[in-house]
Design a protein around this motif. Structure first.
Motif, mmCIF file in Angstrom:
data_model
loop_
_atom_site.group_PDB
_atom_site.id
_atom_site.type_symbol
_atom_site.label_atom_id
_atom_site.label_comp_id
_atom_site.label_asym_id
_atom_site.label_seq_id
_atom_site.Cartn_x
_atom_site.Cartn_y
_atom_site.Cartn_z
ATOM 1 N N MET A 168 37.386 47.709 46.159
ATOM 2 C CA MET A 168 36.826 47.060 47.339
ATOM 3 C C MET A 168 37.610 45.779 47.640
ATOM 4 O O MET A 168 37.850 44.965 46.754
ATOM 5 N N GLU A 169 37.993 45.614 48.891
ATOM 6 C CA GLU A 169 38.806 44.461 49.247
ATOM 7 C C GLU A 169 37.940 43.226 49.488
ATOM 8 O O GLU A 169 36.777 43.320 49.869
ATOM 9 N N ASN A 170 38.532 42.058 49.234
ATOM 10 C CA ASN A 170 37.881 40.784 49.497
ATOM 11 C C ASN A 170 38.904 39.855 50.139
ATOM 12 O O ASN A 170 40.033 40.272 50.441
ATOM 13 N N ILE A 171 38.532 38.614 50.330
ATOM 14 C CA ILE A 171 39.428 37.686 51.025
ATOM 15 C C ILE A 171 40.747 37.499 50.285
ATOM 16 O O ILE A 171 41.816 37.430 50.891
ATOM 17 N N PHE A 172 40.694 37.449 48.953
ATOM 18 C CA PHE A 172 41.919 37.210 48.179
ATOM 19 C C PHE A 172 42.799 38.457 48.086
ATOM 20 O O PHE A 172 43.962 38.359 47.696
ATOM 21 N N THR A 173 42.269 39.608 48.461
ATOM 22 C CA THR A 173 43.056 40.842 48.406
ATOM 23 C C THR A 173 44.347 40.707 49.211
ATOM 24 O O THR A 173 45.398 41.231 48.817
ATOM 25 N N ALA A 174 44.280 39.999 50.323
ATOM 26 C CA ALA A 174 45.479 39.803 51.153
ATOM 27 C C ALA A 174 46.566 39.073 50.369
ATOM 28 O O ALA A 174 47.760 39.380 50.510
ATOM 29 N N ASN A 175 46.157 38.110 49.537
ATOM 30 C CA ASN A 175 47.129 37.392 48.706
ATOM 31 C C ASN A 175 47.771 38.335 47.693
ATOM 32 O O ASN A 175 48.979 38.277 47.440
ATOM 33 N N ILE A 176 46.937 39.188 47.101
ATOM 34 C CA ILE A 176 47.445 40.147 46.116
ATOM 35 C C ILE A 176 48.453 41.085 46.766
ATOM 36 O O ILE A 176 49.547 41.322 46.236
ATOM 37 N N LYS A 177 48.097 41.592 47.933
ATOM 38 C CA LYS A 177 48.993 42.526 48.620
ATOM 39 C C LYS A 177 50.273 41.839 49.086
ATOM 40 O O LYS A 177 51.342 42.462 49.137
ATOM 41 N N SER A 178 50.166 40.559 49.400
ATOM 42 C CA SER A 178 51.354 39.809 49.798
ATOM 43 C C SER A 178 52.337 39.694 48.637
ATOM 44 O O SER A 178 53.551 39.873 48.811
ATOM 45 N N VAL A 179 51.812 39.401 47.451
ATOM 46 C CA VAL A 179 52.665 39.313 46.259
ATOM 47 C C VAL A 179 53.285 40.677 45.954
ATOM 48 O O VAL A 179 54.487 40.787 45.670
ATOM 49 N N LEU A 180 52.471 41.718 46.015
ATOM 50 C CA LEU A 180 52.989 43.066 45.757
ATOM 51 C C LEU A 180 54.052 43.451 46.783
ATOM 52 O O LEU A 180 55.056 44.089 46.448
ATOM 53 N N GLY A 181 53.827 43.051 48.031
ATOM 54 C CA GLY A 181 54.803 43.350 49.078
ATOM 55 C C GLY A 181 56.140 42.691 48.813
ATOM 56 O O GLY A 181 57.207 43.276 49.057
ATOM 57 N N LYS A 182 56.084 41.466 48.299
ATOM 58 C CA LYS A 182 57.322 40.740 47.991
ATOM 59 C C LYS A 182 58.093 41.420 46.862
ATOM 60 O O LYS A 182 59.324 41.462 46.870
ATOM 61 N N HIS A 183 57.361 41.975 45.908
ATOM 62 C CA HIS A 183 58.006 42.598 44.753
ATOM 63 C C HIS A 183 58.374 44.064 44.994
ATOM 64 O O HIS A 183 59.403 44.538 44.499
ATOM 65 N N LEU A 228 44.913 47.832 36.565
ATOM 66 C CA LEU A 228 44.969 46.410 36.228
ATOM 67 C C LEU A 228 44.919 45.554 37.495
ATOM 68 O O LEU A 228 44.231 44.524 37.536
ATOM 69 N N ILE A 229 45.627 45.978 38.527
ATOM 70 C CA ILE A 229 45.580 45.264 39.804
ATOM 71 C C ILE A 229 44.176 45.351 40.400
ATOM 72 O O ILE A 229 43.646 44.364 40.930
ATOM 73 N N GLN A 230 43.557 46.513 40.309
ATOM 74 C CA GLN A 230 42.199 46.673 40.827
ATOM 75 C C GLN A 230 41.223 45.762 40.080
ATOM 76 O O GLN A 230 40.315 45.173 40.679
ATOM 77 N N TYR A 231 41.413 45.650 38.778
ATOM 78 C CA TYR A 231 40.563 44.762 37.980
ATOM 79 C C TYR A 231 40.755 43.307 38.413
ATOM 80 O O TYR A 231 39.777 42.567 38.617
ATOM 81 N N ILE A 232 42.001 42.896 38.563
ATOM 82 C CA ILE A 232 42.295 41.522 38.984
ATOM 83 C C ILE A 232 41.740 41.268 40.383
ATOM 84 O O ILE A 232 41.205 40.192 40.669
ATOM 85 N N ASN A 233 41.841 42.256 41.242
ATOM 86 C CA ASN A 233 41.291 42.129 42.595
ATOM 87 C C ASN A 233 39.789 41.844 42.538
ATOM 88 O O ASN A 233 39.264 41.013 43.284
ATOM 89 N N GLU A 234 39.103 42.511 41.634
ATOM 90 C CA GLU A 234 37.661 42.301 41.485
ATOM 91 C C GLU A 234 37.367 40.915 40.913
ATOM 92 O O GLU A 234 36.439 40.233 41.353
ATOM 93 N N LYS A 235 38.153 40.475 39.949
ATOM 94 C CA LYS A 235 37.903 39.201 39.273
ATOM 95 C C LYS A 235 38.291 37.993 40.117
ATOM 96 O O LYS A 235 37.896 36.868 39.802
ATOM 97 N N THR A 236 39.076 38.203 41.164
ATOM 98 C CA THR A 236 39.514 37.075 41.991
ATOM 99 C C THR A 236 38.766 36.998 43.315
ATOM 100 O O THR A 236 39.172 36.273 44.216
ATOM 101 N N ARG A 237 37.657 37.708 43.418
ATOM 102 C CA ARG A 237 36.938 37.723 44.696
ATOM 103 C C ARG A 237 36.338 36.363 45.038
ATOM 104 O O ARG A 237 35.962 36.108 46.175
ATOM 105 N N SER A 238 36.249 35.453 44.062
ATOM 106 C CA SER A 238 35.664 34.131 44.339
ATOM 107 C C SER A 238 36.698 33.127 44.827
ATOM 108 O O SER A 238 36.369 31.973 45.079
ATOM 109 N N ALA A 239 37.947 33.554 44.989
ATOM 110 C CA ALA A 239 39.037 32.612 45.273
ATOM 111 C C ALA A 239 38.750 31.691 46.446
ATOM 112 O O ALA A 239 38.958 30.482 46.370
ATOM 113 N N ASN A 240 38.282 32.228 47.542
ATOM 114 C CA ASN A 240 38.089 31.428 48.748
ATOM 115 C C ASN A 240 36.629 31.062 48.998
ATOM 116 O O ASN A 240 36.270 30.639 50.083
#
Length: 374
Positions: free
Chosen positions: A1-16, A30-42
């Motif tokens: 499930m996407e959240n506000i910080f998901t865009a940041n994650i996808k931006s980093v992945l896009g760069k790499h 692992l990325i999906q797990y991190i996506n879930e754990k970073t949902r509080s970023a903003n």
């Protein structure tokens, strides 16, 4: 499930990984797990940060990269990273200076398995005899067709970005508090609204403990008891509430202590009776006041704890013995009432000052300022 910080994650992945970024995002557990754990970023400083589990991944992957295994080499033959080195490193990271060892030892793996119960992999591998650690390389290598992509460096960058975002959120919170400290005395309503806004069921557990302590400290401040060892030599003393340590400290289940009554307070957000009984056992069944991050009526909270305990312990006498050790339940409405009482006594500014002081200690605010100056 996407959240506000998901865009940041996808931006980093896009760069790499450019055009393969979306597929890697979808396929990597692992990325999906991190996506879930970073949902509080903003969500600001009031929301949970989840640094412990993220940093457990971070420091082991950092070691993996430092030894060049993201580029070449047989990682299966690596002797592993020493616990002491990993533990010291995670405490060097932003907000990591007081982290415990739980995430490295088991908590991160346990939570990962809850998110991915059918996964054949666990992220952190550990040799209990040598106390050495490895990251599960199967989770770092993502196969798309005939091409294998290593996401190690991308994960480091994602977690760095998350930490930077949370730093900014917390610094804004402290600055808001400091601005309110300077506010004109004719507009205390803004301060009251700000503090009450910090008492919500979804607030970060650390902030809830800080705000609860600050309010209760000044609620009890004017209350006095008379005590002594001889009737003609009695002492009159104000009640004083002390905070025993940081919110993630391994302090034996006690968050506040009151002198001279010797009352113990424990802050919690769970209704799991086992947690309450464990805290009571830690102090040999000494009475404890529980401050609960809930808006439910205290009578309902007590009933839930008793009912759940009764389902596990079939002996009423055992349940009664533990329940008798719950000296008082303080919920969010009770804290609000005590805040209003403390404000009437003239302690509004003192409460705000205490919140600022405790927050700076808890979140190592001075350390963050030093990093910025460097």
């Amino acid at each position: 499930m996407e959240n506000i910080f998901t865009a940041n994650i996808k931006s980093v992945l896009g760069k790499h990984f450019e055009k393969n970024a979306d597929d890697i995002f979808d396929k990597s557990q692992l990325i999906q797990y991190i996506n879930e754990k970073t949902r509080s970023a903003n969500k600001g400083s009031k929301s949970r940060s989840s640094f412990a589990n993220l940093y457990a991944i971070y420091v082991i992957i950092e070691d993996y990269i430092a030894n060049g295994y993201d580029q070449k080499g047989d990682y299966s033959k690596y002797e592993g990273a020493l616990f002491n080195k990993l533990f010291a490193r995670q405490r060097e990271l932003p907000f990591g200076s007081k982290l415990q060892n739980h995430a490295l030892n088991n908590r991160m793996n346990s939570e990962f398995q809850k998110y991915f119960p059918s996964s054949e992999f666990i992220p952190i591998l550990r040799n209990h005899e040598t106390n050495r650690y490895w990251i599960n390389e199967n989770l770092l290598k993502i196969n798309l067709g005939e091409t294998s992509f290593n996401i190690a460096k991308a994960i480091i960058e994602i977690i760095d970005e998350y930490a930077k975002t949370k730093q900014g959120a917390f610094q804004r919170f402290v600055k808001s508090c400091e601005e309110l400290q300077e506010i004109d005395k004719t507009t205390p309503k803004k301060i009251e609204e700000f503090v009450i806004g910090l008492l919500a069921p979804n607030i970060d557990a650390r902030l809830f403990e800080i705000v609860s302590y600050s309010i209760l400290k000044y609620f009890y401040h004017e209350q006095q008891i008379i005590w002594g060892f001889e009737m003609d030599k009695l002492n009159r003393e104000n009640l004083k509430l002390y905070k025993t340590g940081r919110t993630n400290a391994n302090d034996g289940g006690i968050d506040f202590v009151m002198k001279p009554l010797g009352r113990f307070f424990q802050v919690t957000e769970t209704l799991d009776f086992k947690k309450y009984f464990l805290d009571i056992d830690k102090i040999q069944k000494y009475p404890v006041t529980f401050v609960i991050k809930s808006t439910e009526p205290t009578t309902d909270l007590l009933k839930k704890i008793r009912d759940n305990a009764g389902k596990t312990y079939s002996i009423k006498a055992i349940v009664d013995k533990y329940m008798d050790c719950i000296e008082e339940i303080i919920n969010i409405p009770t804290i609000n009432d005590r805040f209003n009482d403390a404000v009437k006594q003239g302690y509004l500014k003192s409460i705000l000052d205490e919140i600022v002081t405790q927050s700076k200690v808890e979140f190592n605010y001075e350390d963050l300022n030093e990093e910025e100056e460097d």
